[in-house]
Design a protein around this motif. Sequence first.
Motif, short mmCIF file in Angstrom:
data_model
loop_
_atom_site.label_atom_id
_atom_site.label_comp_id
_atom_site.label_asym_id
_atom_site.label_seq_id
_atom_site.Cartn_x
_atom_site.Cartn_y
_atom_site.Cartn_z
N THR A 149 -100.16 -104.58 -13.56
CA THR A 149 -99.81 -103.23 -13.08
C THR A 149 -98.47 -103.24 -12.37
O THR A 149 -98.15 -104.18 -11.63
CB THR A 149 -100.89 -102.70 -12.13
OG1 THR A 149 -102.17 -102.74 -12.77
CG2 THR A 149 -100.60 -101.27 -11.69
N LEU A 150 -97.69 -102.20 -12.58
CA LEU A 150 -96.41 -102.03 -11.90
C LEU A 150 -96.38 -100.64 -11.26
O LEU A 150 -96.67 -99.64 -11.92
CB LEU A 150 -95.24 -102.15 -12.89
CG LEU A 150 -93.85 -101.85 -12.31
CD1 LEU A 150 -93.39 -102.99 -11.40
CD2 LEU A 150 -92.84 -101.63 -13.45
N ILE A 151 -96.02 -100.60 -9.98
CA ILE A 151 -95.79 -99.33 -9.28
C ILE A 151 -94.33 -99.33 -8.83
O ILE A 151 -93.92 -100.21 -8.07
CB ILE A 151 -96.73 -99.17 -8.08
CG1 ILE A 151 -98.19 -99.20 -8.53
CG2 ILE A 151 -96.43 -97.86 -7.33
CD1 ILE A 151 -99.19 -99.18 -7.39
N THR A 152 -93.56 -98.38 -9.32
CA THR A 152 -92.12 -98.40 -9.05
C THR A 152 -91.51 -97.01 -9.19
O THR A 152 -92.08 -96.14 -9.86
CB THR A 152 -91.41 -99.36 -10.01
OG1 THR A 152 -90.02 -99.46 -9.66
CG2 THR A 152 -91.51 -98.87 -11.46
N ASN A 153 -90.35 -96.84 -8.58
CA ASN A 153 -89.53 -95.64 -8.83
C ASN A 153 -88.19 -96.05 -9.45
O ASN A 153 -87.23 -95.29 -9.45
CB ASN A 153 -89.30 -94.84 -7.54
CG ASN A 153 -88.43 -95.58 -6.54
OD1 ASN A 153 -88.40 -96.82 -6.53
ND2 ASN A 153 -87.72 -94.85 -5.69
N ASP A 154 -88.15 -97.26 -10.00
CA ASP A 154 -86.96 -97.80 -10.68
C ASP A 154 -87.22 -97.77 -12.18
O ASP A 154 -88.04 -98.53 -12.70
CB ASP A 154 -86.71 -99.23 -10.20
CG ASP A 154 -85.43 -99.83 -10.77
OD1 ASP A 154 -85.08 -99.51 -11.93
OD2 ASP A 154 -84.81 -100.65 -10.08
N HIS A 155 -86.52 -96.89 -12.90
CA HIS A 155 -86.83 -96.71 -14.32
C HIS A 155 -86.47 -97.95 -15.15
O HIS A 155 -87.09 -98.23 -16.17
CB HIS A 155 -86.12 -95.47 -14.88
CG HIS A 155 -84.68 -95.67 -15.24
ND1 HIS A 155 -83.67 -95.73 -14.29
CD2 HIS A 155 -84.08 -95.83 -16.46
CE1 HIS A 155 -82.52 -95.91 -14.91
NE2 HIS A 155 -82.73 -95.98 -16.21
N GLU A 156 -85.49 -98.74 -14.70
CA GLU A 156 -85.15 -99.96 -15.44
C GLU A 156 -86.27 -100.99 -15.32
O GLU A 156 -86.61 -101.66 -16.30
CB GLU A 156 -83.82 -100.51 -14.91
CG GLU A 156 -82.62 -99.62 -15.23
CD GLU A 156 -81.31 -100.25 -14.78
OE1 GLU A 156 -81.37 -101.32 -14.12
OE2 GLU A 156 -80.25 -99.68 -15.09
#
Length: 348
Positions: A149-156
Motif C-alpha cells: 500500500t502507498l499513501i501519498t500526495n506525490d503523483h510521481e
Amino acid sequence: MTTLPSGPVLVLTSLHDVTADVVLRVLAERQVPVVRLDPGTDLHTGAALTATYRSGDLRGTLRTPTRELDLTEVRSVWTRRPSPYQGPPELSGQERRFAASQSLWGVGGILASLPGAHYVNHPWNNRAAEYKPAQLVTAQRSGLSVPSTLITNDHEQAREFAAQHAGSVVYKPLWNTPYAIDGRAQQVWVRDVRPHEITPAVAVCPHLFQAKVEKAFDVRLTAVGSRVFAVRIDSPDLDWRRRQSLMECTPLAVPARIARSVSAYLTTFRLVFGAFDFAVTPAGDWYFLECNPNGQWAWQPDPVTDSIGHAIADELQRALEHEPARPPGPVVNVDRVSDLPGMLRAWR
C-alpha cells in the motif's frame, strides 16, 4: 467491593436505524431495560442532559418530557449510528456551528464518560480505529497479511508504485467524505488505476493506492468480543458494495490463525466490535483490507445476522453477570414487551 451499574442499556443511534432494531428485539425478549437516544436531535426536541462533578461525587440525569434517567445507573452503552451534532435547526451560520461544537464536546463528553459503563464501542476508540494508516499498521502487528500500500500526495511516487505492480493497482479513499454533484450524493468506489491515469492533481490531498489482490472471493468478518462470524462474498464487482443486489453471501468458517489475529487487532484498539473486510486468494491466503469499527452487519444472511445480534446483546447485558438475581426489569417502562414500535419510541 465495587458496585457496578445495574440499570438500563443506553443505545445511541438515530430513530431509523434498523440494524439497532435487531438487537433491541433481543433485549426486549430478555426483558433488559433499554433507553434509546439520538443526542444530535433529541436534545433539540425536549430532552435535557445534566452532569454534576464534585470531589468524590458524580451525578447525571437525562430528562425527556415524560421520563428521567440516572446516568450513573447505565450498565452499558452501544454507540451505533447517532446523528451528527449540527446544532438547533432554528439557528444559522456561526451560531449554529458554535452550538454544534459545544454539543459535541459537552454532550459527547458526558455520554463517553459514564462511570462503570461497558461501551460497545467507546466512541473515542471508534474514532482512533477509523484511520486507515493505523489500521494497516495494527493489522501487520496482529499477524494479518496486508497488500502493498502507498499513501501519498506525490503523483510521481504514485505512478512509480503503479508501474512496479504491473498496473494492477486500485485506488480507495481514506475516508468516505460526503460528496455531491448537482445536489446528488456520490460514492467513491474502489477502482482500478493505470499509471497514465495518475496526474499532478494527486497533490491536492493524500491518496491511497494498493496492490490489487487477485482474489477468489471477499470475506466480511464481524467480530463481537471473542466471537467471530464470517460470510463469503461472491460479486462480479471489484467493490462488492457497489451493487449488493448482485452479490451472493455464504456463511464461512474462520481459520483459527485469522481469529487470533482479529482478537489481537481488537485488543490493540480497545474495541469490542469490528467489521473486517478480507480478500482471499485462490490459494487460500487472507489479505486484510480494512476494519470498520462500527460497520453495518444486518444485511448478511438471516442466521448470521441473528447470531451477531445475540452476541451484541450479550455484550450489552454483560453487567448482569456481576449482579445478584432479581426480577426482570421493564423494557423502557413499556408493559407489553411485544409492543416493539412503542418500545423503540418510548424514550423520544
